[in-house]
Design a protein around this motif. Structure first.
Motif, short mmCIF file in Angstrom:
data_model
loop_
_atom_site.label_atom_id
_atom_site.label_comp_id
_atom_site.label_asym_id
_atom_site.label_seq_id
_atom_site.Cartn_x
_atom_site.Cartn_y
_atom_site.Cartn_z
N THR A 102 25.16 105.96 24.58
CA THR A 102 25.64 104.83 25.06
C THR A 102 24.36 104.08 24.63
N ARG A 103 22.85 104.31 23.89
CA ARG A 103 22.05 103.77 23.97
C ARG A 103 23.05 104.01 21.72
N LEU A 104 23.31 104.09 21.75
CA LEU A 104 24.25 103.89 19.91
C LEU A 104 24.93 102.89 20.62
N VAL A 105 25.73 102.89 21.14
CA VAL A 105 26.78 101.18 21.25
C VAL A 105 26.25 100.83 21.44
N GLU A 106 25.06 100.05 21.90
CA GLU A 106 24.67 99.37 22.36
C GLU A 106 23.83 98.82 21.41
N ALA A 107 23.28 100.13 20.21
CA ALA A 107 22.17 99.05 19.14
C ALA A 107 23.16 98.63 17.82
N LEU A 108 24.50 99.65 18.15
CA LEU A 108 25.27 99.37 16.79
C LEU A 108 26.29 98.41 17.37
N GLU A 109 26.40 97.45 18.80
CA GLU A 109 27.24 95.73 19.06
C GLU A 109 27.03 95.45 17.91
N PRO A 110 25.34 94.68 18.24
CA PRO A 110 24.91 93.61 17.77
C PRO A 110 24.82 93.29 15.99
N ARG A 111 25.12 94.86 15.39
CA ARG A 111 24.82 94.65 13.92
C ARG A 111 26.41 94.49 13.45
N PHE A 112 27.64 95.72 14.15
CA PHE A 112 28.59 95.10 14.10
C PHE A 112 29.14 93.56 14.33
N LEU A 113 28.07 93.18 14.79
CA LEU A 113 29.19 91.25 15.25
C LEU A 113 28.33 91.07 14.01
N SER A 114 26.97 91.32 13.74
CA SER A 114 26.85 90.89 12.50
C SER A 114 28.02 90.82 10.65
N GLY A 115 28.27 91.67 11.57
CA GLY A 115 29.28 92.07 9.56
C GLY A 115 28.97 93.43 9.30
N GLY A 116 27.95 94.26 9.86
CA GLY A 116 27.90 95.90 9.88
C GLY A 116 28.95 96.38 9.64
N ARG A 117 29.37 97.43 9.11
CA ARG A 117 30.19 98.14 9.66
C ARG A 117 29.88 99.80 10.04
N LEU A 118 30.55 100.61 10.75
CA LEU A 118 30.23 101.69 11.25
C LEU A 118 30.82 103.01 10.18
N PHE A 119 30.07 103.71 9.71
CA PHE A 119 30.44 104.79 9.10
C PHE A 119 29.92 106.14 9.46
N TYR A 120 31.04 107.17 9.24
CA TYR A 120 31.20 108.34 9.61
C TYR A 120 31.15 109.27 8.69
N LEU A 124 32.89 100.72 21.74
CA LEU A 124 32.62 99.77 21.09
C LEU A 124 33.82 97.84 20.94
N MET A 125 35.20 98.16 20.62
CA MET A 125 36.09 97.34 20.28
C MET A 125 36.12 96.74 21.44
N VAL A 126 35.77 97.41 22.92
CA VAL A 126 35.99 96.70 23.71
C VAL A 126 35.22 95.71 24.30
N ARG A 127 33.75 95.77 23.74
CA ARG A 127 32.50 95.35 23.99
C ARG A 127 32.54 94.51 22.77
N ILE A 128 33.25 94.55 21.49
CA ILE A 128 32.58 92.51 21.08
C ILE A 128 34.59 92.37 20.87
N GLY A 129 35.59 92.36 21.94
CA GLY A 129 36.60 91.55 22.12
C GLY A 129 37.60 91.65 21.99
N ARG A 130 38.19 92.95 21.70
CA ARG A 130 39.74 93.56 20.97
C ARG A 130 40.41 94.07 22.41
N VAL A 131 39.42 94.19 23.73
CA VAL A 131 40.43 94.25 24.38
C VAL A 131 40.41 93.17 25.81
N GLN A 132 41.72 93.46 26.35
CA GLN A 132 41.27 92.22 26.79
C GLN A 132 42.10 92.83 28.58
#
Length: 274
Positions: free
Chosen positions: A48-66, A211-219
């Motif tokens: 939860t902590r990761l996704v909540e911190a990741l979401e605003p970064r991703f919406l600002s154009g950031g990427r997720l790397f594994y 993350l995808m749900v939170r940024i609106g990719r699921v309805q």
């Protein structure tokens, strides 16, 4: 780390496996596998902590790397590769990197995971920046490729997380957000492609899907941005429109073809009906 205990290398709870029947082997493996979801559940606060911190970064154009090596690296690549077709995201938003490069996806590259500097070099090839997030995956929590990448990323101010199956590992200490999934000893001693790999797959599913749900990719519960790249997905999209708009199959299929995606069809036809 003097008190560091490698659960992933401890002896299996099962022995004399060569004397077991096939049915006995499968039941024993299944009994071990059942422990995995419960262990993952214990990590939900960290995820939860990761996704909540990741979401605003991703919406600002950031990427997720594994980043990972061996099985862990392949699982990261698998999760990343499924985001574009499932959620219609560009291929350069969720990226999986493996020690040894793309050739290591199919065939092990000797000693590739032992280089502490290579992961950061691999990340720099993508012009990595402050809005990006790096998740290191290593069952042992000691893989040099992963440790080096996470340490360098954190030093540069990026959000970092580490998925590991050993509590108190160097990876857990190096990452800002440690996700420590304690699944216990493997069915085959040290074979971390089994329970450890399964747990990593589940955690990666949770990170990327939430993350995808939170940024609106699921309805609702539908993949309304999925790529319509084969007949199965076209049929699925058509049925989504039937259900959402009350159309028959032919009308829904025509709308999907006209607008090019479920989301665009829903927006256009929803406005007309409104």
């Amino acid at each position: 780390m003097a008190d560091y205990r490698k659960i992933t290398e401890e002896p299996s709870l099962h022995d004399a496996l060569e004397t077991c029947s096939v049915t006995e082997l499968l039941h024993k493996m299944n009994a071990e596998d059942r422990k995995v979801p419960e262990a993952v559940g214990q990590c939900i606060p960290a995820i939860t902590r990761l996704v909540e911190a990741l979401e605003p970064r991703f919406l600002s154009g950031g990427r997720l790397f594994y980043i990972g090596a061996g099985t862990s690296g392949r699982l990261g690549i698998l999760d990343a590769s499924e985001i574009p077709p499932t959620y219609g995201m560009p291929h350069d938003r969720v990226i999986g990197l493996i020690a040894g490069g793309d050739r290591a996806i199919r065939k092990a590259v000797e000693h590739a995971e032992d280089d502490t500097r290579q992961a950061w070099k691999d990340l720099q090839a993508f012009d990595i920046g402050e809005n990006d997030t790096v998740v290191g995956i290593a069952a042992s929590g000691t893989t040099p490729y992963v440790l080096g990448g996470i340490r360098a990323a954190r030093e540069q101010g990026l959000l970092t997380a580490g998925i590991t199956n050993n509590p108190g590992s160097p990876l857990a200490a190096a990452a800002e957000i440690p996700i420590e999934v304690e699944v216990g000893p493997e069915f085959i001693t040290g074979s971390t492609r089994m329970k450890c790999g399964t747990s990593q797959k589940l955690v990666l599913n949770m990170i990327s899907t939430a993350l995808m749900v939170r940024i609106g990719r699921v309805q609702g519960n539908k993949m309304v941005h999925m790529q319509l790249s084969n007949n199965k997905l076209i049929d699925r999209g058509t049925r989504y429109l039937m259900e959402s708009l009350g159309l028959n199959y032919e009308a829904a299929g025509s709308a999907l073809q006209q607008y090019g995606s479920v989301q665009k069809a829903l927006e256009a036809l929803g406005k007309k009906r409104g």
